[in-house]
Design an enzyme around this catalytic site. Structure first.
Site, PDB file in Angstrom:
ATOM      1  N   HIS A 114       0.852  -1.210   0.000  1.00  0.00           N
ATOM      2  CA  HIS A 114       0.000   0.000   0.000  1.00  0.00           C
ATOM      3  C   HIS A 114       0.869   1.233   0.000  1.00  0.00           C
ATOM      4  O   HIS A 114       1.864   1.284   0.715  1.00  0.00           O
ATOM      5  CB  HIS A 114      -0.872   0.052   1.264  1.00  0.00           C
ATOM      6  CG  HIS A 114      -1.669  -1.184   1.478  1.00  0.00           C
ATOM      7  ND1 HIS A 114      -1.144  -2.307   2.065  1.00  0.00           N
ATOM      8  CD2 HIS A 114      -2.943  -1.486   1.153  1.00  0.00           C
ATOM      9  CE1 HIS A 114      -2.071  -3.248   2.105  1.00  0.00           C
ATOM     10  NE2 HIS A 114      -3.174  -2.778   1.554  1.00  0.00           N
ATOM     11  N   LYS A 139      -1.655  -8.172  -4.052  1.00  0.00           N
ATOM     12  CA  LYS A 139      -2.503  -6.974  -3.903  1.00  0.00           C
ATOM     13  C   LYS A 139      -1.617  -5.741  -3.932  1.00  0.00           C
ATOM     14  O   LYS A 139      -0.671  -5.636  -3.140  1.00  0.00           O
ATOM     15  CB  LYS A 139      -3.269  -7.053  -2.575  1.00  0.00           C
ATOM     16  CG  LYS A 139      -4.089  -5.808  -2.264  1.00  0.00           C
ATOM     17  CD  LYS A 139      -4.733  -5.927  -0.887  1.00  0.00           C
ATOM     18  CE  LYS A 139      -5.480  -4.663  -0.512  1.00  0.00           C
ATOM     19  NZ  LYS A 139      -5.805  -4.610   0.913  1.00  0.00           N
ATOM     20  N   LYS A 290     -16.381  22.340 -20.090  1.00  0.00           N
ATOM     21  CA  LYS A 290     -17.109  22.423 -21.364  1.00  0.00           C
ATOM     22  C   LYS A 290     -16.306  23.149 -22.444  1.00  0.00           C
ATOM     23  O   LYS A 290     -16.331  22.764 -23.608  1.00  0.00           O
ATOM     24  CB  LYS A 290     -18.469  23.098 -21.160  1.00  0.00           C
ATOM     25  CG  LYS A 290     -19.445  22.232 -20.372  1.00  0.00           C
ATOM     26  CD  LYS A 290     -20.793  22.917 -20.221  1.00  0.00           C
ATOM     27  CE  LYS A 290     -21.699  22.119 -19.298  1.00  0.00           C
ATOM     28  NZ  LYS A 290     -23.003  22.727 -19.102  1.00  0.00           N
ATOM     29  N   ASP A 334     -27.412  20.858 -23.900  1.00  0.00           N
ATOM     30  CA  ASP A 334     -28.076  21.849 -23.030  1.00  0.00           C
ATOM     31  C   ASP A 334     -28.959  22.786 -23.858  1.00  0.00           C
ATOM     32  O   ASP A 334     -30.074  23.115 -23.465  1.00  0.00           O
ATOM     33  CB  ASP A 334     -27.034  22.716 -22.303  1.00  0.00           C
ATOM     34  CG  ASP A 334     -26.310  21.963 -21.205  1.00  0.00           C
ATOM     35  OD1 ASP A 334     -26.907  21.034 -20.639  1.00  0.00           O
ATOM     36  OD2 ASP A 334     -25.147  22.313 -20.918  1.00  0.00           O
TER      37      ASP A 334
HETATM   38  P1  NAP Z   1     -22.363  30.480 -13.981  1.00  0.00           P
HETATM   39  O1  NAP Z   1     -21.701  30.354 -15.294  1.00  0.00           O
HETATM   40  O2  NAP Z   1     -21.499  30.587 -12.763  1.00  0.00           O
HETATM   41  O3  NAP Z   1     -23.314  31.769 -14.020  1.00  0.00           O
HETATM   42  C1  NAP Z   1     -23.961  32.209 -12.856  1.00  0.00           C
HETATM   43  C2  NAP Z   1     -24.898  33.358 -13.191  1.00  0.00           C
HETATM   44  O4  NAP Z   1     -25.681  33.609 -12.025  1.00  0.00           O
HETATM   45  C3  NAP Z   1     -24.196  34.655 -13.532  1.00  0.00           C
HETATM   46  O5  NAP Z   1     -24.965  35.340 -14.474  1.00  0.00           O
HETATM   47  C4  NAP Z   1     -24.173  35.394 -12.193  1.00  0.00           C
HETATM   48  O6  NAP Z   1     -24.150  36.786 -12.334  1.00  0.00           O
HETATM   49  C5  NAP Z   1     -25.512  34.988 -11.647  1.00  0.00           C
HETATM   50  N1  NAP Z   1     -25.601  35.048 -10.189  1.00  0.00           N
HETATM   51  C6  NAP Z   1     -25.008  34.209  -9.307  1.00  0.00           C
HETATM   52  N2  NAP Z   1     -25.348  34.551  -8.054  1.00  0.00           N
HETATM   53  C7  NAP Z   1     -26.159  35.646  -8.162  1.00  0.00           C
HETATM   54  C8  NAP Z   1     -26.831  36.452  -7.235  1.00  0.00           C
HETATM   55  N3  NAP Z   1     -26.736  36.225  -5.926  1.00  0.00           N
HETATM   56  N4  NAP Z   1     -27.595  37.467  -7.675  1.00  0.00           N
HETATM   57  C9  NAP Z   1     -27.700  37.712  -9.000  1.00  0.00           C
HETATM   58  N5  NAP Z   1     -27.088  36.973  -9.942  1.00  0.00           N
HETATM   59  C10 NAP Z   1     -26.314  35.956  -9.520  1.00  0.00           C
HETATM   60  O7  NAP Z   1     -23.354  29.258 -13.680  1.00  0.00           O
HETATM   61  P2  NAP Z   1     -24.131  28.320 -14.725  1.00  0.00           P
HETATM   62  O8  NAP Z   1     -23.316  27.095 -14.979  1.00  0.00           O
HETATM   63  O9  NAP Z   1     -24.612  29.098 -15.877  1.00  0.00           O
HETATM   64  O10 NAP Z   1     -25.371  27.822 -13.828  1.00  0.00           O
HETATM   65  C11 NAP Z   1     -26.359  28.733 -13.437  1.00  0.00           C
HETATM   66  C12 NAP Z   1     -27.561  28.011 -12.841  1.00  0.00           C
HETATM   67  O11 NAP Z   1     -28.154  27.157 -13.806  1.00  0.00           O
HETATM   68  C13 NAP Z   1     -27.220  27.123 -11.645  1.00  0.00           C
HETATM   69  O12 NAP Z   1     -28.219  27.261 -10.680  1.00  0.00           O
HETATM   70  C14 NAP Z   1     -27.247  25.733 -12.216  1.00  0.00           C
HETATM   71  O13 NAP Z   1     -27.610  24.758 -11.250  1.00  0.00           O
HETATM   72  C15 NAP Z   1     -28.326  25.863 -13.273  1.00  0.00           C
HETATM   73  N6  NAP Z   1     -28.172  24.867 -14.341  1.00  0.00           N
HETATM   74  C16 NAP Z   1     -29.190  23.986 -14.528  1.00  0.00           C
HETATM   75  C17 NAP Z   1     -29.096  23.041 -15.523  1.00  0.00           C
HETATM   76  C18 NAP Z   1     -30.217  22.058 -15.715  1.00  0.00           C
HETATM   77  O14 NAP Z   1     -30.033  21.088 -16.451  1.00  0.00           O
HETATM   78  N7  NAP Z   1     -31.361  22.294 -15.120  1.00  0.00           N
HETATM   79  C19 NAP Z   1     -27.966  22.996 -16.344  1.00  0.00           C
HETATM   80  C20 NAP Z   1     -26.949  23.924 -16.142  1.00  0.00           C
HETATM   81  C21 NAP Z   1     -27.069  24.860 -15.129  1.00  0.00           C
HETATM   82  P3  NAP Z   1     -22.758  37.601 -12.415  1.00  0.00           P
HETATM   83  O15 NAP Z   1     -22.361  37.613 -13.869  1.00  0.00           O
HETATM   84  O16 NAP Z   1     -23.108  38.932 -11.897  1.00  0.00           O
HETATM   85  O17 NAP Z   1     -21.768  36.879 -11.550  1.00  0.00           O
END
Ligand code: NAP
Length: 512
Positions: A114, A139, A290, A334
């Protein structure tokens, strides 16, 4: 056939017996009694009462165990347990080499090595020392420095000279524990409970059996995975493996931890693609890879869906070896999930989006995907984002390509007048479940309005509740998640995804 072994840290015969009974019920083939801190003379009957064949191990502190006994004492204890009927005793290679006289005579030995710090420099020397001793089983276990270490464990299994256990520890080593069966290991370990794991990265027997399809796994099983960092909380393994179960597809889907840098992603892809026996067939790609995936596929001259290139992100890689060469292709499921969720809800075609005004809230990765996809089909898009500069930049990039894209301050969202509202921010996501992009004042909504929240945890966000109360139509994040996963499943297997099964799995996990 690779055995499934549950390690049990022995405190008393009663407790060990209870855990061994539970292991048998959970489907273990054997148990390993770790007697580092247990004295079998003061509490006899450990092996005699075992409901399953057993290995006994008394691991010293310098090999990750707890025993402070001299090696001669440990060997005597193990010899007694073998005499009492234990199937195997596990002895460290160092102990075996330093105290050959005390090693119990006869077979039924596992000789092990190990390394809790990383891949040992002397890996192949150790292996040949393990193979050249008369023990029945070799192992070798080490802490994975990266996911690529697993491939060396698989190679060791493929070229084994006798029954062999080769495992990588840590989160990055998880795939070696599951795929031990694909590569014909003597056994793999799975803990009875999360907290009873005896090595980092051990999965529970429940997860091994149910989540990772242990009983269905075989040397021909195709391998899929989600590439992310962190990856531990991804729900993708649960839904894809459940879909394999439901459709009878011979595959297994695993979490694959790859560090965020492009070089790490590229090294992962190159090594995993080159290792043909793995049967790596498809990958889901998520944060933060991505963009890395797109760049890698571009460098390889792979086929990439045009809108994935426009968006700048690939979330699905298909690996096709049917022609003899490795053919890679990249997609973004997506964007289709977003478009199709909306068009199905409104009973329209994608081209009809040209007649719609859509508010996209957020300018991050998902916001960008939504804006690019909606604009490509001619929608008028208003981007609202906390950081105005990001909204401006996103609007500037896509405005006029097909549809019109403008930006507006997030504070003005409640004054807007759109047919579709799509939240792509994390506002309202667990644990901040009392927040909504609308705040406490929703814009004018009607039965014709669609409010779509990409957030899926919680299933019913405050935004969706506000929309329902105002009589608007709603789409939840679970629907988007399932649509993108279902499209991946079809691309991976050629079989339509069992979306009901996927839905039940995700809802069960989110409400657990
Ligand atoms: P991301 O690239 O980090 O973008 C986050 C976004 O949210 C930015 O526009 C950010 O604004 C804004 N934000 C974060 N906190 C905030 C707050 N307190 N007040 C106002 N705006 C805020 O994230 P992402 O990957 O796009 O994901 C975003 C959301 O989508 C997440 O909740 C994720 O779980 C969801 N999602 C869902 C799926 C699905 O299949 N259902 C797939 C992908 C993502 P700023 O530019 O000002 O920082």
């Amino acid at each position: 056939m690779t055995k499934l072994c549950v390690p049990i840290f022995v405190e008393s015969v009663e407790q060990a017996h209870r855990d061994a009974m539970l292991s048998a019920e959970a489907g273990a083939d054997l148990v390993e009694y770790r007697i580092d801190l247990f004295d079998p003379q003061s509490d006899p009957g450990l092996v005699a009462r075992s409901p399953l064949p057993c290995i006994v191990t008394c691991r010293p502190t310098n090999e990750g165990g707890h025993s402070e006994l001299e090696s001669a004492q440990r060997l005597e204890i193990l010899a007694n347990q073998l005499q009492a009927g234990a199937s195997y005793a596990d002895i460290e290679l160092a102990t075996y080499q330093s105290d050959q006289k005390g090693v119990p005579a006869g077979g039924r030995l596992i000789v092990s090595s190990h390394d809790f710090k990383g891949r040992p420099d002397r890996l192949y020397n150790i292996l040949s020392e393990l193979n050249s001793n008369p023990a029945e089983v070799s192992k070798i276990v080490w802490m994975a420095r990266s996911i690529r270490d697993n491939l060396e464990a698989f190679e060791i299994l493929q070229t084994r000279q006798k029954p062999t256990i080769a495992l990588c520890m840590g989160e990055a080593g998880l795939i070696s524990r599951v795929l031990a069966k694909k590569f014909g290991a003597f056994l793999t370990f799975a803990s009875l409970r999360d907290e009873s794991a005896t090595a980092p990265g051990q999965v529970t027997i429940h997860d091994m059996k149910r989540l990772y399809r242990w009983d269905a796994l075989n040397p021909k099983s195709k391998v899929f995975g989600v590439v992310a960092c962190p990856v531990k909380h991804s729900m993708s393994p649960a839904i894809h493996n459940a879909a394999f179960d439901a459709t009878g597809f011979d595959g297994v889907y695993l979490p694959m931890l790859v560090q965020p840098e492009y070089e790490a992603f590229k090294a992962f892809m190159e090594s995993f693609l080159a290792f043909e026996p793995l049967d790596l067939t498809g990958l889901s790609i998520t944060i933060p890879h991505k963009e890395n995936a797109l760049r890698y596929l571009q460098e390889k001259g792979a086929q990439i869906e045009p809108l994935a290139e426009t968006i700048g992100a690939v979330n699905t890689i298909i690996i096709d070896r049917s022609s003899g060469d490795v053919k890679l292709s990249g997609r973004n499921t997506d964007y289709a999930a977003i478009l199709d969720a909306i068009t199905d809800q409104l009973k329209i075609h994608r081209e009809d989006l040209a007649n719609y005004r859509v508010a996209v809230i957020g300018a991050g990765g998902t916001g960008r995907t939504a804006v690019a996809a909606l604009a490509a089909y001619g929608a008028t898009v208003v981007v609202y984002n906390r950081t105005r500069d990001r909204a401006d930049a996103l609007a500037g990039e896509f405005n006029g390509k097909t549809g019109k894209v403008v930006s507006a301050p997030l504070e003005k969202l409640c004054d807007s007048c759109c047919r579709i509202y799509l939240n792509t921010t994390s506002i309202g996501m667990h644990p901040n479940i009392d927040e909504s992009p609308f705040g406490n004042r929703a814009p004018k909504l009607s039965a014709d309005t669609v409010v779509f929240d990409a957030v899926y945890n919680p299933i019913q966000t405050k935004l969706l509740r506000q929309a329902k109360e105002a009589g608007a139509q709603t789409i939840g994040g679970v629907e988007m998640f399932i649509r993108q996963a279902a499209a991946q499943f079809l691309a991976f297997t050629g079989i339509p995804a069992p979306t009901d099964v996927m839905h039940n799995v995700i809802v069960k996990r989110l409400t657990a």
